[in-house]
Write a protein that holds these residues in place. Sequence first.
Motif, PDB file in Angstrom:
ATOM      1  N   VAL A 115       0.996  -1.225  -0.009  1.00 12.62           N
ATOM      2  CA  VAL A 115       0.040   0.051  -0.215  1.00 12.62           C
ATOM      3  C   VAL A 115       0.839   1.275  -0.026  1.00 12.62           C
ATOM      4  CG1 VAL A 115      -1.912  -1.031   1.195  1.00 12.62           C
ATOM      5  CG2 VAL A 115      -0.328  -0.129   2.455  1.00 12.62           C
ATOM      6  N   GLY A 118      -2.655   7.045   0.557  1.00 10.81           N
ATOM      7  CA  GLY A 118      -3.864   7.394  -0.432  1.00 10.81           C
ATOM      8  C   GLY A 118      -4.300   6.196  -0.908  1.00 10.81           C
ATOM      9  N   ASP A 119      -3.975   5.160  -0.777  1.00 11.76           N
ATOM     10  CA  ASP A 119      -4.724   3.689  -1.026  1.00 11.76           C
ATOM     11  C   ASP A 119      -5.737   3.615  -0.426  1.00 11.76           C
ATOM     12  OD1 ASP A 119      -2.931   3.445  -3.150  1.00 11.76           O
ATOM     13  OD2 ASP A 119      -1.937   1.685  -2.332  1.00 11.76           O
ATOM     14  N   LYS A 120      -6.819   2.843  -0.986  1.00 12.75           N
ATOM     15  CA  LYS A 120      -8.100   2.614  -0.117  1.00 12.75           C
ATOM     16  C   LYS A 120      -7.687   1.017   0.445  1.00 12.75           C
ATOM     17  CE  LYS A 120     -10.801   6.319  -1.052  1.00 12.75           C
ATOM     18  NZ  LYS A 120     -11.115   6.987  -0.002  1.00 12.75           N
ATOM     19  N   ASN A 144     -11.881  -0.743   7.172  1.00 12.21           N
ATOM     20  CA  ASN A 144     -12.016  -0.176   5.858  1.00 12.21           C
ATOM     21  C   ASN A 144     -11.544   1.443   5.694  1.00 12.21           C
ATOM     22  OD1 ASN A 144     -12.951  -2.695   4.911  1.00 12.21           O
ATOM     23  ND2 ASN A 144     -15.117  -2.107   5.267  1.00 12.21           N
ATOM     24  N   GLY A 145     -10.704   1.765   4.713  1.00 15.50           N
ATOM     25  CA  GLY A 145     -10.584   3.281   4.857  1.00 15.50           C
ATOM     26  C   GLY A 145      -9.433   3.547   3.856  1.00 15.50           C
ATOM     27  N   GLU A 146      -8.854   4.683   4.201  1.00 18.42           N
ATOM     28  CA  GLU A 146      -7.543   5.244   3.243  1.00 18.42           C
ATOM     29  C   GLU A 146      -6.639   5.434   4.140  1.00 18.42           C
ATOM     30  OE1 GLU A 146      -6.663   9.407   0.852  1.00 18.42           O
ATOM     31  OE2 GLU A 146      -8.726   8.907   1.256  1.00 18.42           O
ATOM     32  N   VAL A 148      -3.607   7.039   5.476  1.00 17.86           N
ATOM     33  CA  VAL A 148      -3.140   8.412   5.438  1.00 17.86           C
ATOM     34  C   VAL A 148      -1.538   8.796   5.530  1.00 17.86           C
ATOM     35  CG1 VAL A 148      -3.525  10.714   6.837  1.00 17.86           C
ATOM     36  CG2 VAL A 148      -5.487   9.238   6.411  1.00 17.86           C
ATOM     37  N   VAL A 167      -4.992   5.119   9.411  1.00 22.49           N
ATOM     38  CA  VAL A 167      -5.782   5.064   8.310  1.00 22.49           C
ATOM     39  C   VAL A 167      -7.025   5.662   8.593  1.00 22.49           C
ATOM     40  CG1 VAL A 167      -7.562   3.154   7.280  1.00 22.49           C
ATOM     41  CG2 VAL A 167      -5.296   2.349   7.772  1.00 22.49           C
ATOM     42  N   LYS A 168      -7.631   6.280   7.662  1.00 23.02           N
ATOM     43  CA  LYS A 168      -8.684   7.195   7.797  1.00 23.02           C
ATOM     44  C   LYS A 168     -10.135   6.351   7.703  1.00 23.02           C
ATOM     45  CE  LYS A 168     -11.188  11.449   6.276  1.00 23.02           C
ATOM     46  NZ  LYS A 168     -11.258  12.632   5.502  1.00 23.02           N
ATOM     47  N   GLU A 170     -13.846   4.449   6.800  1.00 21.48           N
ATOM     48  CA  GLU A 170     -14.648   5.113   5.895  1.00 21.48           C
ATOM     49  C   GLU A 170     -16.180   5.008   6.774  1.00 21.48           C
ATOM     50  OE1 GLU A 170     -14.846   2.276   2.582  1.00 21.48           O
ATOM     51  OE2 GLU A 170     -13.493   3.572   1.561  1.00 21.48           O
TER      52      GLU A 170
END
Length: 170
Positions: A115, A118-120, A144-146, A148, A167-168, A170
């Motif tokens: 990863v 910016g990757d989901k 689950n998220g993006e 950061v 991770v941000k 979702e």
Amino acid sequence: MLKIQEIRELIRLIDQANIEEFLYEHEGTKVHMKKPNGNVPVEAVVKTVVEPAPKAIVQEVTAPQATTEPVAVVQETKQEQSKQEAVKADNLHKITSPMVGTFYAAPSPDSPPYVKVGDKVKTDTIVCIIEAMKLFNEIEAEVNGEIVEILVQNGQLVEYGQPLFLVKPE
């Protein structure tokens, strides 16, 4: 070179002793520890000097922070503190290391990383590998998220519970 366990034992002994500074040199390895006010060990730096042909290579290793001891072994930098504050402020999820080992961002040296920022990711997305005792353990995102931020570098030694990714959710 000293092993991590030997460094931890030295830190424990220096912490219990009534000295403010400790310096140890042996066969190209240098350990230097200081305690401000004679109370708390702030840093433990190990330098190993390997002398190949004409010039010397210096490798610095900072002893990792122990999570179970009440005394802080390594003083956190302002950058690490601001990252932790960002986690609290933005409700970011930390993917932490489940073990002590070596962090690898990719399945092999010539492969792209699992990863990038910016990757989901999903809960079952593999984000890295932690090598411990010659076993390669795939670490999943857990949320689950993006992605950061990636908090460690490829090939870096990581401790149990050390944050690896932010991770941000979702």
